[in-house]
Every structure is written in structure tokens, then in C-alpha cells.
Scaffold this motif. Structure first.
Motif, PDB file in Angstrom:
ATOM      1  N   ILE A  19       3.144  -2.282   7.010  1.00 28.85           N
ATOM      2  CA  ILE A  19       2.101  -2.658   7.979  1.00 28.85           C
ATOM      3  C   ILE A  19       2.674  -3.469   9.153  1.00 28.85           C
ATOM      4  O   ILE A  19       2.029  -3.562  10.193  1.00 28.85           O
ATOM      5  CB  ILE A  19       0.913  -3.407   7.317  1.00 28.85           C
ATOM      6  CG1 ILE A  19       1.373  -4.696   6.635  1.00 28.85           C
ATOM      7  CG2 ILE A  19       0.166  -2.492   6.338  1.00 28.85           C
ATOM      8  CD1 ILE A  19       0.202  -5.585   6.187  1.00 28.85           C
ATOM      9  N   GLY A  20       3.867  -4.029   9.014  1.00 25.74           N
ATOM     10  CA  GLY A  20       4.521  -4.671  10.168  1.00 25.74           C
ATOM     11  C   GLY A  20       4.906  -3.631  11.202  1.00 25.74           C
ATOM     12  O   GLY A  20       4.600  -3.770  12.392  1.00 25.74           O
ATOM     13  N   PHE A 252      -5.949  -5.168  11.947  1.00 19.95           N
ATOM     14  CA  PHE A 252      -6.693  -4.072  11.321  1.00 19.95           C
ATOM     15  C   PHE A 252      -8.164  -4.035  11.712  1.00 19.95           C
ATOM     16  O   PHE A 252      -8.772  -2.972  11.748  1.00 19.95           O
ATOM     17  CB  PHE A 252      -6.551  -4.113   9.796  1.00 19.95           C
ATOM     18  CG  PHE A 252      -5.279  -3.460   9.331  1.00 19.95           C
ATOM     19  CD1 PHE A 252      -5.160  -2.071   9.312  1.00 19.95           C
ATOM     20  CD2 PHE A 252      -4.186  -4.218   8.954  1.00 19.95           C
ATOM     21  CE1 PHE A 252      -3.980  -1.452   8.905  1.00 19.95           C
ATOM     22  CE2 PHE A 252      -3.007  -3.608   8.550  1.00 19.95           C
ATOM     23  CZ  PHE A 252      -2.900  -2.238   8.526  1.00 19.95           C
ATOM     24  N   SER A 253      -8.747  -5.207  11.980  1.00 21.72           N
ATOM     25  CA  SER A 253     -10.187  -5.216  12.285  1.00 21.72           C
ATOM     26  C   SER A 253     -10.440  -5.044  13.783  1.00 21.72           C
ATOM     27  O   SER A 253     -11.547  -4.704  14.187  1.00 21.72           O
ATOM     28  CB  SER A 253     -10.813  -6.542  11.829  1.00 21.72           C
ATOM     29  OG  SER A 253     -10.269  -7.608  12.601  1.00 21.72           O
ATOM     30  N   GLU A 279      -9.671  -5.720   1.727  1.00 18.45           N
ATOM     31  CA  GLU A 279     -10.580  -4.577   1.955  1.00 18.45           C
ATOM     32  C   GLU A 279     -10.442  -4.043   3.374  1.00 18.45           C
ATOM     33  O   GLU A 279     -10.537  -2.830   3.606  1.00 18.45           O
ATOM     34  CB  GLU A 279     -12.042  -4.968   1.668  1.00 18.45           C
ATOM     35  CG  GLU A 279     -12.321  -5.280   0.199  1.00 18.45           C
ATOM     36  CD  GLU A 279     -11.711  -4.266  -0.772  1.00 18.45           C
ATOM     37  OE1 GLU A 279     -11.845  -3.046  -0.549  1.00 18.45           O
ATOM     38  OE2 GLU A 279     -11.072  -4.708  -1.758  1.00 18.45           O
ATOM     39  N   ILE A 280     -10.220  -4.946   4.308  1.00 21.84           N
ATOM     40  CA  ILE A 280     -10.055  -4.503   5.701  1.00 21.84           C
ATOM     41  C   ILE A 280      -8.790  -3.658   5.853  1.00 21.84           C
ATOM     42  O   ILE A 280      -8.782  -2.646   6.549  1.00 21.84           O
ATOM     43  CB  ILE A 280     -10.075  -5.734   6.641  1.00 21.84           C
ATOM     44  CG1 ILE A 280     -11.528  -6.115   6.864  1.00 21.84           C
ATOM     45  CG2 ILE A 280      -9.392  -5.456   7.969  1.00 21.84           C
ATOM     46  CD1 ILE A 280     -11.738  -7.417   7.531  1.00 21.84           C
ATOM     47  N   VAL A 281      -7.738  -4.060   5.150  1.00 21.22           N
ATOM     48  CA  VAL A 281      -6.493  -3.289   5.228  1.00 21.22           C
ATOM     49  C   VAL A 281      -6.673  -1.947   4.509  1.00 21.22           C
ATOM     50  O   VAL A 281      -6.282  -0.897   5.032  1.00 21.22           O
ATOM     51  CB  VAL A 281      -5.302  -4.092   4.658  1.00 21.22           C
ATOM     52  CG1 VAL A 281      -4.037  -3.247   4.656  1.00 21.22           C
ATOM     53  CG2 VAL A 281      -5.086  -5.373   5.467  1.00 21.22           C
ATOM     54  N   LEU A 285      -6.490   1.567   6.542  1.00 13.98           N
ATOM     55  CA  LEU A 285      -5.423   2.549   6.319  1.00 13.98           C
ATOM     56  C   LEU A 285      -5.941   3.860   5.750  1.00 13.98           C
ATOM     57  O   LEU A 285      -5.185   4.836   5.656  1.00 13.98           O
ATOM     58  CB  LEU A 285      -4.369   1.980   5.358  1.00 13.98           C
ATOM     59  CG  LEU A 285      -3.400   0.943   5.926  1.00 13.98           C
ATOM     60  CD1 LEU A 285      -2.451   0.449   4.838  1.00 13.98           C
ATOM     61  CD2 LEU A 285      -2.585   1.538   7.084  1.00 13.98           C
ATOM     62  N   ALA A 286      -7.250   3.889   5.371  1.00 15.32           N
ATOM     63  CA  ALA A 286      -7.758   5.052   4.628  1.00 15.32           C
ATOM     64  C   ALA A 286      -7.575   6.356   5.411  1.00 15.32           C
ATOM     65  O   ALA A 286      -7.045   7.340   4.885  1.00 15.32           O
ATOM     66  CB  ALA A 286      -9.221   4.840   4.266  1.00 15.32           C
TER      67      ALA A 286
END
Ligand code: TYM
Length: 331
Positions: A19-20, A252-253, A279-281, A285-286
Motif C-alpha cells: 500500500i506504500g 484510501f478514504s 475496513e476502509i483499506v 482495495l476490493a
């Protein structure tokens, strides 16, 4: 198209992307295609500076290509290619080597770091790596290079090299500027916020991979270290762990950090914040992960994208090398 400014950036297929890489760089690349003429590259030659098993490198190259596509880069709009498919990158590297002061390369933080970590393999490529990166950038008359903070020094070196060459042989290369997003520029390890999240470190708990399952992601955020106190406030100096989590939350948000701080103003500790962040991540990423899975099952399509991208890049690179070779008396 011709009047649009050029963007170039690259990613190494040297391990699991995390995620970086995503927040600091890759996620920002697709939207740039609305304003710029973009070229994105899987830099497999760069990866060789640290030993890679051939079959793993081959696999990681496909993975990186699928990552760029799943992150929304449209190969019809932007050029996506694999570095070693365009030989001009190595041709230009050699020429730029001859104008690059050794002292500039010895100053590079990443060289010093990697030389420390890979004492058994301090190869010449490790030192020369920023010249290959300068060649990647300068070959395409790049105006701007979207990267994370750790690449700033390398883009600066590309400017130094361009200037040196231009002074010696006449105006040939554009001096590129870096584009670095402030908050996500340096995502840190979840287990040690004094260290950068990195694909090459053995730090699986601290590194959230783009391929991690929802439960792995939840588990990593649950175990993420926090700072003393219970206040959710952005202050990298005083609260490095929470500031890093806030940067990830914001990335992410899409919400600014001050808005997130306000939301958790009355929090009694970090637990709920960490649960929400996970949950936000997971949901952030979904869509990426779904598309990644689809692309990754279709090597034929990935091969086609790489082939078309290399053809388009080669046209530009050959033209530039003709001009460079003329300048220096090789043609
Ligand atoms: P690489 O493969 O290490 O990383 C790809 C991109 O991810 C960014 N990044 C991060 N951003 C925020 N937080 C982190 N923890 C983090 N870790 C990595 C990197 O800054 C990078 O933008 N040398 C480059 C690849 C390269 C390149 C180029 C880039 C080769 N030629 C020409 C731009 C232009 C590299 O090793 O990136």
C-alpha cells in the motif's frame, strides 16, 4: 496529444507491491492521463541490482503489469511497457554514465542503504541504478515524474545529468520535476513507524501487500503499533505511528487528515480507529483486487499490452537516441 506534457514513472518487479507503492505512487498515475501524456514502466533491469530468481522475476513482472492495469491505467490512453523490451534504455544509460560524476552516485541514500543491507552483493549496478533511472526519464523528454519521497534524490540526479549533458553537447534533454504527494509520500511500516514500508524488507507484519486478503489486512492493522496516549492527531514527530495510520486512512478514504482527526476527536483510544481503518483499506482495495485477479489470469492479454506498449515506447526512444547520437558524434 503532441501538446500534452509528458509524465514518466516506473515500478520495480522485485517483490510484493504494497500500500506504500499504491498510495505514494501507483494510485495517482491513472488520473494523470487526463492532463498528461503518460508512460508507465515495469523496470525489470532495475530489479536485477538485487539478486532475483529468474522464475520469480518473470512472475513479478506479470504481477506488476497487472497491478498497473488494475489500478486503472488504460493502455489505450497511456503507454505501459517493460523496461528491458526497449533496449534504448541501456544504450542511453551507457552514454549518461560518461557524464555522471561518481561522487553524485556515492551520495545517494538508497545506494548507501542497499549497500548496507546487501553486503554480499554490492554490485556496480547498485551504484549505477540512478543513471539507468535518469535514462528512463530523459529518454522520453519527461516533464514530471510522480513518485514517493524515496525517489526524490534520484529525480534530482536526473536533472543534474541532463544539465551536464546539455552543457557539454548542447540542449538535448528536458530537466524533469518530481511530483510528490505530501501525505502519502512516505508510508511507514505498521510494526516500526521509523522505517519505510518496503517490499524488500523482511517485515511481513508491517507491510500490507496489495494482494493481502481482507482478514490479513484486518489482522495487520489490529496489530499495528501505536503511540503512547490516546489522541488521534497528525504529528509525525510526536505521534509517528498514528500519523502514519492517518495518512493511510486519508489515502484510501480521500478525506483530508483534519476531517479524520475531527471525526475521532472524542475517541477513548485507538481501537475503533484501527478497526475502521482496516475496513476502509479492505473496501478501498476490493475493486483493485478483483480486477487484478482477472488480469492475472490472462497472461495473453498482459503480453499484448506489453508488446504494444514497447512498440510505442520504442518509436519515441529511437527518435531520441538518434538525436543524442548525433549530438555526441556517434551518428
Ligand atoms: P519502487 O519500485 O521501489 O517503488 C515504486 C513507487 O512506490 C513508491 N514507494 C513509496 N511511496 C510511499 N511510501 C512508501 N513506503 C513507498 N515505497 C515505495 C516509490 O517512491 C516509487 O514511486 N527507482 C524506482 C523505479 C523507477 C522509476 C524510474 C521511477 C525506475 N525508473 C523512472 C520513476 C521514474 C523504484 O525503485 O521504485
Amino acid at each position: 496529444m503532441a501538446s500534452m506534457k509528458r509524465i514518466f514513472s516506473g515500478v520495480q518487479p522485485s517483490g510484493n507491491l504494497h500500500i506504500g507503492n499504491y498510495l505514494g505512487a501507483i494510485k495517482n498515475w491513472a488520473p494523470l492521463a487526463n492532463e498528461y501524456d503518460c508512460i508507465y514502466c515495469v523496470v525489470d533491469w532495475h530489479a536485477l541490482t538485487v539478486f532475483q530468481k529468474p522464475e520469480t522475476l518473470r512472475e513479478n513482472t506479470y504481477n506488476a503489469l497487472a497491478t498497473l492495469l488494475a489500478a486503472g491505467i488504460n493502455p489505450e490512453k497511456s503507454i505501459i511497457f517493460i523496461q528491458s523490451h526497449v533496449k534504448e534504455h541501456s544504450e542511453l544509460t551507457w552514454i549518461l554514465n560518461t557524464v555522471t560524476p561518481l561522487s553524485e552516485l556515492e551520495k545517494m541514500t538508497q545506494f548507501k542503504d542497499k549497500a548496507r543491507k546487501h553486503k554480499e552483493n554490492i554490485n556496480a549496478g547498485l551504484l549505477d541504478y540512478p543513471v539507468l533511472m535518469a535514462a528512463d526519464i530523459l529518454l522520453y523528454d519527461t516533464e514530471a515524474v510522480p513518485v514517493g519521497e524515496d525517489q526524490r534524490q534520484h529525480v534530482e540526479l536526473a536533472r543534474v545529468v541532463a544539465r551536464k549533458f546539455n552543457n557539454l553537447y548542447g540542449e538535448t534533454f528536458k530537466e524533469p520535476q518530481e511530483i510528490i504527494r505530501k501525505e502519502a509520500a512516505r508510508i511507514m511500516s505498521l510494526s516500526d513507524p521509523s522505517r519505510k514500508m518496503s517490499k524488500s524488507d523482511n517485515d511481513s507484519a508491517g507491510c500490507v501487500n496489495l494482494s493481502d486478503s481482507p482478514d490479513e489486512i484486518r489482522d495487520k492493522f489490529k496489530k499495528a503499533v501505536t503511540d503512547s496516549g490516546k489522541e488521534i492527531r497528525y504529528s509525525p514527530a510526536e505521534k509517528p505511528a498514528i500519523s502514519n495510520l492517518l495518512a493511510i486512512y486519508s489515502g484510501f478514504s480521500g478525506k483530508p487528515i483534519n476531517e479524520i482527526e475531527a471525526k475521532y476527536k472524542n475517541a477513548e483510544g485507538y481501537a475503533q480507529f484501527k478497526l475502521d481503518l482496516a475496513e476502509i483499506v479492505v473496501s478501498g482495495l476490493a475493486d483493485f483486487q478483483k480486477k487484478y485477479g482477472e488480469f492475472r489470469q490472462n497472461n495473453k492479454f498482459l503480453d499484448e499490452v506489453a508488446k504494444t506498449g514497447a512498440e510505442k515506447a520504442t518509436l519515441l526512444a529511437e527518435k531520441k537516441m538518434e538525436a543524442v547520437n548525433k549530438r555526441i558524434g556517434l551518428a
